[in-house]
Motif scaffolding. Structure first.
Motif, PDB file in Angstrom:
ATOM      1  N   ARG A 156      -8.700   1.947   4.314  1.00  0.00           N
ATOM      2  CA  ARG A 156      -7.523   1.440   3.624  1.00  0.00           C
ATOM      3  C   ARG A 156      -7.173   2.292   2.413  1.00  0.00           C
ATOM      4  N   GLU A 157      -5.884   2.486   2.212  1.00  0.00           N
ATOM      5  CA  GLU A 157      -5.379   3.161   1.023  1.00  0.00           C
ATOM      6  C   GLU A 157      -5.675   2.301  -0.210  1.00  0.00           C
ATOM      7  N   CYS A 158      -6.256   2.899  -1.240  1.00  0.00           N
ATOM      8  CA  CYS A 158      -6.668   2.120  -2.421  1.00  0.00           C
ATOM      9  C   CYS A 158      -5.532   1.922  -3.422  1.00  0.00           C
ATOM     10  N   ASN A 159      -4.489   2.741  -3.373  1.00  0.00           N
ATOM     11  CA  ASN A 159      -3.381   2.614  -4.314  1.00  0.00           C
ATOM     12  C   ASN A 159      -2.305   1.680  -3.762  1.00  0.00           C
ATOM     13  N   TYR A 160      -1.697   0.933  -4.652  1.00  0.00           N
ATOM     14  CA  TYR A 160      -0.700  -0.041  -4.212  1.00  0.00           C
ATOM     15  C   TYR A 160       0.362  -0.264  -5.285  1.00  0.00           C
ATOM     16  N   ASP A 200      -2.852   2.602   6.492  1.00  0.00           N
ATOM     17  CA  ASP A 200      -4.290   2.605   6.757  1.00  0.00           C
ATOM     18  C   ASP A 200      -4.619   3.661   7.804  1.00  0.00           C
ATOM     19  N   ARG A 232       0.842  -1.196   0.000  1.00  0.00           N
ATOM     20  CA  ARG A 232       0.000   0.000   0.000  1.00  0.00           C
ATOM     21  C   ARG A 232       0.875   1.244   0.000  1.00  0.00           C
ATOM     22  N   THR A 233       0.498   2.236  -0.797  1.00  0.00           N
ATOM     23  CA  THR A 233       1.328   3.431  -0.924  1.00  0.00           C
ATOM     24  C   THR A 233       1.191   4.373   0.273  1.00  0.00           C
ATOM     25  N   SER A 244       0.011  -5.668   3.842  1.00  0.00           N
ATOM     26  CA  SER A 244       0.795  -4.879   2.894  1.00  0.00           C
ATOM     27  C   SER A 244       2.218  -5.421   2.911  1.00  0.00           C
TER      28      SER A 244
END
Length: 250
Positions: free
Chosen positions: A51-55, A40, A36-37, A198
């Motif tokens: 949660r962060e959606c970008n990864y 959370d 995850r970039t 992550s």
């Protein structure tokens, strides 16, 4: 289908009285190592953890698992691939962990790697079968997937208590791999770990999965209690499902 349910229900008796261990085995491929970039956001009053959606993708791993039905414990191995040789090596490893007097039954779906030439040769070696197995695609036991599957299944399930072979395999019907109880364990792995973790590398992902397996075996593994489902139970479930579908679709 009914025979598989009966077999699962006999798991405890087979192990305690007949030295036959029942395993439910399968692969979970394509487990992604996602980093995850951003971290959370922690849970807050009236809000779940966000949660962060970008990864960032770091590759995939394949998990091979065999769930011991009588105890609920899981044997697991992780690697980059899930080839025919990978699966045979996994089965051989599980068998090597058993005492010499123990026999084993593996429940599998009908994936082609579960009916391979290598698996037939492993079974013949472990069972001390010295017959001519023929040639793949041409003759004998190895002629086709049909002949290989027939050999791997061995005698009828009705005779499982008197099994003399060290190892044999039982297959779920086509399109019914969900009957294999290890699929439920995979679902728990996905919901409790893979959807949340992550990882910065495939190595970290593999370590986290194996840590989960160890924790599961120590704290959550338990015998699966099977009971015979009556037709009335199925009819009631169908009735409730239809009522719910009607309510949701209007």
């Amino acid at each position: 289908m009914e025979q598989l349910c009966q077999l699962n229900g006999l798991a405890g008796e087979l192990g305690e009285q007949h030295d036959i261990e029942l395993y439910s085995a399968d692969e979970k491929c394509g487990m992604q190592a996602l980093e995850r970039t951003a971290a959370d956001l922690p849970a807050a009053p009236a809000h779940v953890r966000r949660r962060e959606c970008n990864y960032i993708r770091h590759g995939t791993q394949s998990l091979m698992a065999a769930l011991h039905v009588a105890s609920g414990e899981v044997c697991a191995s992780i690697g980059q691939t899930r080839t025919e040789s990978d699966f045979v090596s996994f089965i051989e490893w599980v068998m090597a962990e058993l005492p010499p007097q123990k026999k084993a039954v593996f429940v599998l779906d009908q994936l082609n790697t579960h009916k391979s030439e290598s698996l037939v040769r492993l079974m013949a070696r472990l069972n001390g079968d010295e017959q001519d197995l023929g040639q793949k695609g041409k003759s004998g036991v190895l002629h086709s997937m049909v002949t290989r599957m027939k050999y791997l299944q061995g005698p009828s399930l009705d005779d499982v208590r008197s099994q003399s072979q060290r190892i044999r395999f039982v297959y779920t019907p086509k399109h019914c791999s969900w009957l294999n109880v290890v699929e439920g364990w995979f679902s728990g792995l996905q919901n409790r770990l893979l959807s949340l973790v992550s990882c910065q590398s495939v190595t970290e992902l593999a370590d986290r999965v194996l840590e989960y397996v160890a924790y599961y075996n120590e704290n959550w593994a338990k015998k699966i209690n099977w009971r015979k489902v009556k037709k009335a139970d199925i009819d009631l479930l169908v009735k409730k499902t239809r009522k719910l579908v009607t309510k949701l679709t209007g």
